[in-house]
Enzyme design. Structure first.
Site, PDB file in Angstrom:
ATOM      1  N   GLN A 150      -4.098  -1.603   9.752  1.00  0.00           N
ATOM      2  CA  GLN A 150      -4.011  -2.950   9.193  1.00  0.00           C
ATOM      3  C   GLN A 150      -4.524  -3.968  10.214  1.00  0.00           C
ATOM      4  OE1 GLN A 150      -3.009  -3.557   5.903  1.00  0.00           O
ATOM      5  NE2 GLN A 150      -3.821  -5.584   6.336  1.00  0.00           N
ATOM      6  N   ASP A 159     -10.801   2.809   4.598  1.00  0.00           N
ATOM      7  CA  ASP A 159     -11.107   1.377   4.531  1.00  0.00           C
ATOM      8  C   ASP A 159     -12.619   1.138   4.558  1.00  0.00           C
ATOM      9  OD1 ASP A 159      -9.031  -0.367   4.103  1.00  0.00           O
ATOM     10  OD2 ASP A 159      -8.363  -0.380   6.192  1.00  0.00           O
ATOM     11  N   LYS A 169       0.844  -1.209   0.000  1.00  0.00           N
ATOM     12  CA  LYS A 169       0.000   0.000   0.000  1.00  0.00           C
ATOM     13  C   LYS A 169       0.875   1.253   0.000  1.00  0.00           C
ATOM     14  CE  LYS A 169      -3.724  -2.554   2.248  1.00  0.00           C
ATOM     15  NZ  LYS A 169      -4.378  -2.946   3.486  1.00  0.00           N
TER      16      LYS A 169
END
Ligand SMILES: NC(=O)c1ccc[n+]([C@@H]2O[C@H](COP(=O)([O-])OP(=O)(O)OC[C@H]3O[C@@H](n4cnc5c(N)ncnc54)[C@H](OP(=O)(O)O)[C@@H]3O)[C@@H](O)[C@H]2O)c1
Length: 295
Positions: free
Chosen positions: A96, A119, A52
């Site tokens: 994450q 997200d 990412k």
């Protein structure tokens, strides 16, 4: 059978974003900035976060990686999120997952400013997605929708069977595919570990989305001739011929299912790359103050 090429489609999305970022910079506007939080040393998480961050650099985004020891306290982590929320230079925040067991993931997600929740996991954004309002769509389902759109795959009136009901993949996927939109307008069956007649349901499916986390779970005898197969699974299996000692396989037995399918995503090289492209799109939209890319 045609391969749904995540490498190709994600590269096209990234190239478009790179142009948009160059345009922002030329106009003296702010460069999109993603902050990624990584707790502990989970090998898969390290790989995902590294990809990412690398992708941000490739398209001209700024990124900041905050790494914490696995023993970081919940309070300390929440304090860092608060400071990212308050930092006007940061447009998107991703934490994450999974987090270590002593940290409440729900609490952490709920503390991210919804306008920076690229997200799309914050309950406010999930609620907006369910209501069909503009918002950040969770990156993996969003990436799959972008893939279906790119290949112009007919979804209207089709029967989609989604295997797995997680909050990050299966459940949002079922909502997006059943929406009155294109892609969308599917009749969706959302299945899980308590589903009794999974094979029979899969045999009726025009589209199968497999998000289970079990290598090779979907076999040829579960698939109708001509079905579209979206394999979300990323599973590490031991492979002594690899330097790393493992290789990645999906939730679908690719070799036997591919010949029966009309379209299929490979693993690696399919949904994983689309997830990153979708995250970058969400971050761009956060930076320009426009939420979500699908609505
Ligand atoms: N490509 C990407 O970018 C990406 C992104 C996210 C995840 N993934 C991968 O996708 C896979 C799924 O991830 P996840 O986070 O959604 O997993 P998860 O949270 O573990 O959910 C797995 C789902 O599969 C269901 N399931 C388990 N066994 C089953 C069975 N025998 N029959 C039917 N359903 C069954 C579970 O049902 P219950 O709810 O009843 O337990 C659950 O809903 C993993 O391999 C993960 O690494 C890939």
């Amino acid at each position: 059978m045609q391969i749904l090429d995540g490498k190709l489609v994600s590269a096209a999305i990234k190239a478009e974003l790179a142009e948009q970022v160059a345009q922002l910079k030329a106009e003296g506007k702010k460069t999109p900035h993603l902050a990624a939080i990584l707790v502990g040393n989970n090998g898969a998480s390290e790989t995902y976060v590294a990809s990412k961050v690398k992708s941000c650099a490739e398209i001209g985004f700024n990124s900041t990686l905050l790494r914490f020891d696995e023993h970081i306290s919940e309070k300390h982590l929440l304090d860092h999120i608060t400071s990212l929320n308050e930092n006007a230079d940061i447009d998107g925040i991703l934490v994450q997952l999974p987090l270590p067991k002593h940290i409440n993931e729900e609490l952490v997600i709920n503390n991210i400013d919804p306008s920076k929740d690229v997200d799309g996991f914050h309950p406010m954004n999930v609620g907006k997605m369910v209501s069909g309002l503009p918002t950040f769509i969770p990156a993996t389902p969003y990436g799959i929708m972008l893939m279906l759109e790119h290949y112009n795959i007919e979804t209207k009136g089709k029967h989609a069977v989604v295997i797995g009901r997680s909050h990050i993949v299966g459940t949002p996927m079922s909502i997006l595919l059943s929406r009155n939109s294109n892609p969308g307008n599917c009749t969706v069956t959302l299945t899980h570990s308590q589903t009794k007649n999974l094979k029979e349901l899969c045999l009726q499916a025009d589209i199968i989305v497999a998000a289970i986390g079990k290598p090779g779970f979907v076999t040829a005898d579960m698939v109708k001739e001509g079905a579209v197969i979206i394999d979300v699974g990323i599973n590490r299996i031991a492979d002594e011929t690899k330097k790393s000692g493992f290789r990645l396989v999906g939730d679908v037995k690719f070799d036997e299912v591919a010949p029966k399918s009309s379209y299929i995503t490979p693993v690696p090289g399919g949904v994983g790359l689309m997830t990153i492209a979708a995250l970058l799109k969400n971050t761009y939209h956060a930076a320009i103050g426009q939420k979500g890319g699908m609505n």
